[in-house]
Write an enzyme that holds these catalytic residues in place. Structure first.
Site, PDB file in Angstrom:
ATOM      1  N   ASP A   1      33.803  45.117  40.724  1.00  0.00           N
ATOM      2  CA  ASP A   1      34.878  45.856  41.112  1.00  0.00           C
ATOM      3  C   ASP A   1      34.759  47.392  41.081  1.00  0.00           C
ATOM      4  O   ASP A   1      33.707  48.053  40.554  1.00  0.00           O
ATOM      5  CB  ASP A   1      35.882  45.251  40.243  1.00  0.00           C
ATOM      6  CG  ASP A   1      37.314  45.265  40.797  1.00  0.00           C
ATOM      7  OD1 ASP A   1      37.524  46.032  41.925  1.00  0.00           O
ATOM      8  OD2 ASP A   1      38.350  44.544  40.234  1.00  0.00           O
TER       9      ASP A   1
ATOM     10  N   ASP B   1      44.145  41.946  46.954  1.00  0.00           N
ATOM     11  CA  ASP B   1      44.771  41.297  45.840  1.00  0.00           C
ATOM     12  C   ASP B   1      45.921  40.393  46.111  1.00  0.00           C
ATOM     13  O   ASP B   1      46.467  40.007  45.334  1.00  0.00           O
ATOM     14  CB  ASP B   1      44.981  42.447  44.783  1.00  0.00           C
ATOM     15  CG  ASP B   1      43.933  42.830  44.087  1.00  0.00           C
ATOM     16  OD1 ASP B   1      42.956  42.301  43.934  1.00  0.00           O
ATOM     17  OD2 ASP B   1      44.040  43.846  43.377  1.00  0.00           O
TER      18      ASP B   1
HETATM   19  C1  GLA Z   1      41.174  44.765  40.484  1.00  0.00           C
HETATM   20  C2  GLA Z   1      40.805  43.175  41.571  1.00  0.00           C
HETATM   21  C3  GLA Z   1      41.403  42.091  41.089  1.00  0.00           C
HETATM   22  C4  GLA Z   1      40.999  42.069  39.425  1.00  0.00           C
HETATM   23  C5  GLA Z   1      41.663  43.321  38.650  1.00  0.00           C
HETATM   24  C6  GLA Z   1      40.999  42.787  37.367  1.00  0.00           C
HETATM   25  O1  GLA Z   1      42.588  44.906  40.937  1.00  0.00           O
HETATM   26  O2  GLA Z   1      40.975  43.507  42.930  1.00  0.00           O
HETATM   27  O3  GLA Z   1      40.848  40.997  41.711  1.00  0.00           O
HETATM   28  O4  GLA Z   1      39.727  41.557  39.295  1.00  0.00           O
HETATM   29  O5  GLA Z   1      41.104  44.406  39.330  1.00  0.00           O
HETATM   30  O6  GLA Z   1      41.333  44.310  36.500  1.00  0.00           O
END
Ligand code: GLA
Length: 716
Positions: free
Chosen positions: A443, A508
């Site tokens: 990420d 997301d």
């Molecule tokens: C980001 C990612 C999510 C998740 C969060 C965790 O927003 O896009 O899918 O993994 O971080 O903190």
């Protein structure tokens, strides 16, 4: 002389001599070998009133200051000197399907190597390198990865816009007399800065007409512009946006612009999409050399967030395995001190209070259930409240005298510092070496700003190169581990990072209704098997809207499927239905992934996508809005063969449930029968298939297969 490269649908023609930058003659629909011009650019050129006698025509490398007035491809100087450029020598090396130009500016003491390769798949790859051949430092302000010509019939540019949870919203803008410009200075693509676009000619549609496309293989700052030429055409440039002073080339040093991948199709925007998919598929490096069927994920994020309880996670794994999940990805919240998003990034070892015996017991449990174990990390970041930051506050990118700006309470590490890269490599290598981890969700949750290295210079370019190097090092040590590129959803989806990863987290936003548009936008640039799509909770965590499982599943199904919900808490009937959808995905994935794709609209709020070819395709029909008409529109199918008879059937009606809505007819009942609904290909192409009256937020998944000529009932 003129040189040409030909693809299947496209050609390019370039004129070059021993001096000056090579000139563009054509990049567009395929010309026959005999179709090249016998006259030169100079033969046809006159001097318009009030013009220079030597004004430069459109070239592959327009320069500033010596007869050029348009957007230059190179802006550089030596301490304020040598700001104007002219290539006084040009040489060409030809290979099958490739042209390599070497250009010298002997006054400015620099060289540009420019390579173009065009394959039968119509993928044009352009690489540009600048070399400082002088004895003093050369300051580089701009080096375009490529400058592409567009003819006067180019009408509009389509690019991706958006924000967190709403990425890849495609937007059309008419080309006009002013420059079209998009710049991204966030240090990653961001949700609004995808480095690519399409240009459509007058009258082009999804399925027909001339469309050009280009995207940059780069994960950092970028600049794309389309400038009008004085003959009614356009020049299209893309490249890395450089911060002031960011690239100063020492004597003998070189700068490589990111590769540009472009294509031109006569089959509309879908033709461009298919060439982009070919380019992306060629860039992925699969463990073992080929893609394994894309395993169904369970991602723990929206199921438990930071609330990691080992016993509960084991139960979640049990429930996931029972519905057919194949890869269990432990998301954020597992590492030392990480109880919320305000702390702990950088401390990449298991939190002892949550995992007293480390992660091995949970990972072993997952593996014993027959699933792979995956782990979330965000290596490029550090929280001010972390052991790492307390030990090495100087490892974060920062500018003396400027505030330390945080995003999601975090700072960015200076990856170009060897000790930082070594620390991260050591931590990740330790995890991968000691645990049965098959997958990393990598990420990256903030933009870069005040991004200064310890010498005070801008870090943006070096950060991306250092990220690629770190990923390459890890992949070399752990070639069997797959990696997902995630950046608060889809803020780092591009061809630059693709050689190091096997999946992109698209957004997301798991709301299926939002996802229809987001996924269609992303599919324009990347193939379905690389884009993650999860069946979320009934009530979306990001939008608050609720949707039926059948709609959520049918929207996620064609991409790389996952589940992001607390499967333990589902009602038995829902759990059984989810298991049926997962079975359907496993049954279809070999046909959905790596197949040609068509995207289309049937009107009245109906979107469709077909994966396959004229012999057999899987057709997804999404009705997002309730119908505004008494009778639903007919869906025309441009991919079918007009001379064949087709059988249309609903795929696994048991998984899909009853056709949502009312107003069914004999034709629609036939979709669920063994014989199916029979329709000639010519009818499907021109008139279309009359859809049942579906409710808003519902879907149909059909098989559209050609009937064998000797099959009973085949009358063609
Ligand atoms: C980001 C990612 C999510 C998740 C969060 C965790 O927003 O896009 O899918 O993994 O971080 O903190």
């Amino acid at each position: 002389m003129s040189v040409a490269l030909h693809g299947t649908q496209s050609s390019l023609v370039i004129e070059c001599g021993s001096e000056g930058a090579p000139l563009w003659r054509w990049w567009g629909p395929r010309l026959p070998e005999s179709g090249l011009p016998l006259h030169t650019v100079g033969d046809a050129r006159y001097v318009p009133p009030s013009s220079l006698e030597q004004e430069l025509p459109a070239s592959l490398l327009p320069s500033f200051g010596v007869g050029g007035f348009g957007q230059a491809a190179l802006l550089a100087h030596r301490d304020g000197q040598q700001f104007a450029h002219h290539f006084d020598s040009c040489s060409l090396r030809q290979q099958a399907g490739a042209l390599h130009f070497r250009l010298h500016d002997s006054v400015a003491a620099l060289r540009v190597d420019l390579s173009l390769g065009l394959g039968a798949d119509d993928v044009l790859r352009i690489n540009t390198r600048l070399v400082n051949e002088g004895s003093s430092p050369l300051s580089l302000q701009w080096l375009a990865s490529a400058t592409l010509p567009l003819p006067a019939r180019a009408r509009c540019v389509r690019s991706a816009h958006g924000q967190w949870s709403n990425e890849f919203r495609l937007h059309d803008e008419a080309l006009g007399p002013s420059t079209w410009l998009r710049e991204n200075q966030r240090g990653r693509n961001g949700h609004d800065g995808f480095p690519g676009a399409l240009v459509l000619a007058e009258g082009a549609t999804a399925h027909s007409g001339t469309v050009w496309g280009a995207q940059l293989a780069w994960s950092g700052n970028s600049r794309q512009c389309i400038t009008p030429r004085e003959d009614g055409g356009w020049l299209w440039q893309m490249g890395e946006w450089l911060a002031p002073g960011e690239v100063i080339l020492a004597a003998g040093a070189a700068f490589d612009a990111p590769e540009l991948v472009a294509t031109c199709s006569s089959q509309g925007s879908n033709g461009v999409m298919r060439a982009f998919h070919a380019a992306a598929r060629a860039a992925v490096v699969w463990p073992g050399g080929r893609m394994a069927p894309r395993p169904v994920h369970l991602n723990t994020w929206e199921a438990v967030y930071f609330d990691h309880d080992e016993a509960a996670l084991r139960e979640l794994a049990d429930a996931a395995a029972a519905v057919g999940v194949e890869r269990f990805v432990l998301d954020d919240g597992w590492f030392h001190g990480r109880r919320d998003d305000a702390r702990a990034l950088g401390d990449w070892w298991p939190d002892a209070s949550k995992y007293p015996h480390g992660l091995a017991p949970l990972a072993d449990h997952v593996r014993a259930l027959g699933m792979q174990f995956g782990l979330w990390v965000e290596p490029e970041m550090v929280s001010p409240d972390s052991e790492l930051y307390r030990a090495h506050p100087d490892w974060a990118l920062q500018l003396p005298g400027r505030p330390l700006l945080t995003g999601r309470h975090q700072l960015v590490l200076d990856l170009a510092r060897p000790e930082v890269a070594d620390y991260l490599f050591g931590r990740l290598d330790g995890l991968l070496g000691s645990l049965p981890i098959a997958y990393l969700k990598w990420d990256m949750n903030r933009d870069l700003t005040t991004a200064g290295r310890h010498d005070g210079r801008a870090a943006y370019h070096g950060q991306v190169r250092a990220l690629y190097a770190l990923l390459a090092r890890l992949r070399e040590r752990h070639p069997a581990v797959e990696i997902e590129s995630c950046a608060s959803g889809g803020a780092r989806i591009d061809l630059g990072i693709l050689p190091f990863v096997q999946r992109f987290w698209t957004s997301d936003n798991n709301d299926a209704r939002s996802r229809v548009a987001i996924q269609r936008g992303a599919l324009q640039f990347m193939p379905p098997e690389l884009l993650g799509a999860h069946i979320g909770a009934e009530r979306s965590h990001t939008t608050g809207r609720s949707q039926a499982l059948a709609f959520r599943a049918a929207v996620a199904l064609p991409l790389h499927l996952g589940v992001e919900a607390d499967v333990r808490k589902l009602a038995d009937a829902d759990r059984a239905a989810l298991a049926r959808w997962i079975t359907l995905y496993k049954h279809l994935r070999g046909r959905l992934h790596c197949a040609p794709l068509w995207l289309g609209e049937a009107g009245d709020g109906v979107h469709w996508q077909a994966h396959g070819d004229a012999a057999s395709a899987v057709l997804f029909i999404y009705r997002v809005e309730p119908t505004a008409q008494r009778f639903s529109p007919a869906l025309t199918m441009p991919w079918v063969a007009p001379a064949r008879l087709y059988r249309l059937r609903r795929l696994c009606g048991a998984a899909q449930g009853p056709i949502p809505g009312w107003g069914r007819s004999a034709l629609h009942d036939a979709l669920d029968s063994e014989a199916g609904a029979l329709v000639p290909g010519a009818w499907l192409r021109e008139v279309g298939f009359e859809l049942p009256r579906m409710t808003g937020e519902s879907a149909l998944v059909l098989e559209v297969g050609v009937m064998d000529r000797d099959e009973p009932g085949c009358k063609l």
